[in-house]
Design a protein around this motif. Structure first.
Motif, PDB file in Angstrom:
ATOM      1  N   THR A  31       0.791  -1.263  -0.174  1.00  0.00           N
ATOM      2  CA  THR A  31      -0.153  -0.044   0.007  1.00  0.00           C
ATOM      3  C   THR A  31       0.887   1.238  -0.052  1.00  0.00           C
ATOM      4  OG1 THR A  31      -0.126   0.095   2.583  1.00  0.00           O
ATOM      5  CG2 THR A  31      -1.759  -1.152   1.196  1.00  0.00           C
ATOM      6  N   LEU A  32       0.476   2.111  -0.630  1.00  0.00           N
ATOM      7  CA  LEU A  32       1.278   3.474  -0.794  1.00  0.00           C
ATOM      8  C   LEU A  32       1.230   4.492   0.603  1.00  0.00           C
ATOM      9  CD1 LEU A  32       0.255   4.405  -4.394  1.00  0.00           C
ATOM     10  CD2 LEU A  32       2.431   3.423  -3.681  1.00  0.00           C
ATOM     11  N   ASP A  33       2.234   5.038   1.014  1.00  0.00           N
ATOM     12  CA  ASP A  33       2.247   5.678   2.303  1.00  0.00           C
ATOM     13  C   ASP A  33       1.675   5.125   3.226  1.00  0.00           C
ATOM     14  OD1 ASP A  33       3.240   7.640   0.690  1.00  0.00           O
ATOM     15  OD2 ASP A  33       1.657   8.846   0.456  1.00  0.00           O
ATOM     16  N   MET A  38      -0.995   5.526   8.783  1.00  0.00           N
ATOM     17  CA  MET A  38      -1.063   4.754   9.951  1.00  0.00           C
ATOM     18  C   MET A  38      -0.916   5.841  11.075  1.00  0.00           C
ATOM     19  SD  MET A  38       1.000   1.796  11.847  1.00  0.00           S
ATOM     20  CE  MET A  38       1.194   1.053  10.563  1.00  0.00           C
ATOM     21  N   GLU A  39      -0.001   6.761  10.652  1.00  0.00           N
ATOM     22  CA  GLU A  39       0.585   7.851  11.713  1.00  0.00           C
ATOM     23  C   GLU A  39      -0.659   8.920  11.603  1.00  0.00           C
ATOM     24  OE1 GLU A  39       4.239   9.072  10.714  1.00  0.00           O
ATOM     25  OE2 GLU A  39       5.258   7.451  12.078  1.00  0.00           O
ATOM     26  N   LEU A  40      -1.218   9.292  10.365  1.00  0.00           N
ATOM     27  CA  LEU A  40      -2.488  10.191  10.173  1.00  0.00           C
ATOM     28  C   LEU A  40      -3.448  10.157  10.858  1.00  0.00           C
ATOM     29  CD1 LEU A  40      -2.960  12.975   8.786  1.00  0.00           C
ATOM     30  CD2 LEU A  40      -3.505  11.567   6.899  1.00  0.00           C
ATOM     31  N   ILE A  41      -4.131   8.548  10.837  1.00  0.00           N
ATOM     32  CA  ILE A  41      -5.218   8.334  11.354  1.00  0.00           C
ATOM     33  C   ILE A  41      -4.942   8.185  12.828  1.00  0.00           C
ATOM     34  CG2 ILE A  41      -6.629   6.265  11.625  1.00  0.00           C
ATOM     35  CD1 ILE A  41      -6.698   5.755   8.392  1.00  0.00           C
ATOM     36  N   ASN A  64      -1.864  -3.399  14.073  1.00  0.00           N
ATOM     37  CA  ASN A  64      -0.896  -2.215  13.967  1.00  0.00           C
ATOM     38  C   ASN A  64      -1.587  -0.931  14.368  1.00  0.00           C
ATOM     39  OD1 ASN A  64       1.406  -3.822  13.159  1.00  0.00           O
ATOM     40  ND2 ASN A  64       1.197  -2.985  10.978  1.00  0.00           N
ATOM     41  N   TYR A  65      -2.761  -0.561  14.021  1.00  0.00           N
ATOM     42  CA  TYR A  65      -3.400   0.852  14.161  1.00  0.00           C
ATOM     43  C   TYR A  65      -3.732   0.831  15.641  1.00  0.00           C
ATOM     44  CZ  TYR A  65      -3.598   2.291   9.387  1.00  0.00           C
ATOM     45  OH  TYR A  65      -3.123   2.710   8.239  1.00  0.00           O
ATOM     46  N   PRO A  66      -4.366  -0.150  16.290  1.00  0.00           N
ATOM     47  CA  PRO A  66      -4.666   0.276  18.000  1.00  0.00           C
ATOM     48  C   PRO A  66      -3.285   0.034  18.283  1.00  0.00           C
ATOM     49  CG  PRO A  66      -5.369  -2.111  17.036  1.00  0.00           C
ATOM     50  CD  PRO A  66      -5.037  -1.313  15.888  1.00  0.00           C
ATOM     51  N   VAL A  67      -2.201  -0.606  18.227  1.00  0.00           N
ATOM     52  CA  VAL A  67      -1.024  -0.447  18.768  1.00  0.00           C
ATOM     53  C   VAL A  67      -0.484   0.688  18.587  1.00  0.00           C
ATOM     54  CG1 VAL A  67       1.287  -1.445  18.533  1.00  0.00           C
ATOM     55  CG2 VAL A  67      -0.333  -3.274  18.532  1.00  0.00           C
ATOM     56  N   ALA A 125     -11.066   0.882   9.950  1.00  0.00           N
ATOM     57  CA  ALA A 125     -11.454   0.030   8.865  1.00  0.00           C
ATOM     58  C   ALA A 125     -10.045   0.228   7.956  1.00  0.00           C
ATOM     59  CB  ALA A 125     -12.664   0.183   8.273  1.00  0.00           C
ATOM     60  N   THR A 126      -9.188  -0.635   7.913  1.00  0.00           N
ATOM     61  CA  THR A 126      -7.935  -0.178   7.141  1.00  0.00           C
ATOM     62  C   THR A 126      -7.801  -1.463   6.113  1.00  0.00           C
ATOM     63  OG1 THR A 126      -6.553  -0.953   8.886  1.00  0.00           O
ATOM     64  CG2 THR A 126      -7.165   1.208   8.794  1.00  0.00           C
ATOM     65  N   ALA A 127      -7.761  -1.249   4.979  1.00  0.00           N
ATOM     66  CA  ALA A 127      -7.332  -2.375   3.827  1.00  0.00           C
ATOM     67  C   ALA A 127      -8.217  -3.690   4.362  1.00  0.00           C
ATOM     68  CB  ALA A 127      -6.023  -3.003   4.008  1.00  0.00           C
ATOM     69  N   VAL A 128      -9.774  -3.291   4.472  1.00  0.00           N
ATOM     70  CA  VAL A 128     -10.527  -4.488   4.533  1.00  0.00           C
ATOM     71  C   VAL A 128     -11.930  -3.983   3.776  1.00  0.00           C
ATOM     72  CG1 VAL A 128     -11.874  -3.152   6.527  1.00  0.00           C
ATOM     73  CG2 VAL A 128     -12.064  -5.880   6.352  1.00  0.00           C
ATOM     74  N   LEU A 129     -12.369  -2.826   3.455  1.00  0.00           N
ATOM     75  CA  LEU A 129     -13.585  -2.769   2.980  1.00  0.00           C
ATOM     76  C   LEU A 129     -13.379  -3.187   1.424  1.00  0.00           C
ATOM     77  CD1 LEU A 129     -14.661   0.605   4.598  1.00  0.00           C
ATOM     78  CD2 LEU A 129     -15.468  -1.683   5.088  1.00  0.00           C
ATOM     79  N   HIS A 130     -12.353  -2.980   0.876  1.00  0.00           N
ATOM     80  CA  HIS A 130     -12.001  -3.585  -0.561  1.00  0.00           C
ATOM     81  C   HIS A 130     -12.653  -4.673  -0.675  1.00  0.00           C
ATOM     82  CE1 HIS A 130      -7.956  -4.268   0.981  1.00  0.00           C
ATOM     83  NE2 HIS A 130      -8.445  -5.443   0.271  1.00  0.00           N
TER      84      HIS A 130
END
Length: 237
Positions: A31-33, A38-41, A64-67, A125-130
């Motif tokens: 995934t790009l950026d 992750m930091e932005l969200i 990763n995101y909740p961590v 919701a990261t990399a799941v809705l697709h």
């Protein structure tokens, strides 16, 4: 349309890929950026909810995101949902010592697992809705996510998106993203990634998703970042 992977096939692929999805320093490199988003969200969530209490991460992967979020806000309860038990086990192992709140894991599809409505301050919701399929599936999924949030809660998304114009889609996806994947490794790796996207995923455009979020009831939406065929955005109830 190419016959899409079943949920079981997707689960089995992710069961074998836990270590790659556990890297906070790189995120998911296809995934790009990835790290920037992750930091932005997580920065955004911490800024909006300094007293954050309830987080739901759907398709949490290795967590990763909740961590990352727990490095800034350390007393929230977190519900982790994923198809893959090895991913859930890794996410739980990594997160339980970082927050003083309760960490719960639920194996299954977020569209069908039992979750309490009007309960969450934040849904990630990261990399799941697709992985959603037809328009009805997208609409029903967004409606459920809306119902799960408390008033004032928000949905934070980072995902693969497409362009509605065929020529622009070819330029951005096949040419520019294809070049990015080739530079990561080689052309065979590019073809490998393109192949599993074709078989597993049914992404929609950023415009489609922003409009749908408003249609199902979200008060306002905002775009955080877009680069080629990846975008992060947020919707508030």
């Amino acid at each position: 349309m190419t016959e899409k992977s079943t949920l079981k096939e997707i689960e089995e692929r992710f069961d074998k890929d836990v270590s790659r999805f556990s890297n906070l320093d790189t995120g998911q490199q296809t995934t790009l950026d990835a790290l920037f988003n992750m930091e932005l969200i997580t920065d955004g969530i911490a800024a909006v909810y300094p007293d954050l209490k309830q987080v739901l991460d759907i398709g949490c992967g290795a967590g990763n995101y909740p961590v990352k979020l727990a490095h800034q806000v350390s007393n929230f309860d977190c519900t982790l949902v994923d198809l893959s038990q090895p991913m859930l086990d890794k996410a739980y192992e990594r997160l339980q010592g970082l927050t003083s709140g309760k960490v719960e894991i639920i194996k299954g599809d977020f569209r069908t697992v039992a979750l309490k409505e009007n309960s969450y301050d934040v849904i990630i919701a990261t990399a799941v809705l697709h992985h959603l399929r037809d328009d009805q599936d997208w609409e029903q999924a967004f409606e459920k996510l809306y119902r799960l949030l408390k008033k004032g809660g928000s949905l934070w998304i980072f995902d693969l998106v497409i362009q509605d114009h065929e020529a622009i889609q070819h330029l951005i996806y096949h040419q520019h993203y294809g070049a990015y994947l080739t530079n990561l490794k080689d052309e065979s790796y590019r073809d490998h990634v393109f192949n599993y996207i074709e078989h597993e995923d049914t992404p929609r455009s950023l415009t489609y998703q922003l409009n749908l979020l408003k249609t199902v009831g979200f008060n306002f939406v905002d775009v955080l970042h877009k680069k080629l065929n990846f975008a992060s955005f947020v919707a508030f109830k």
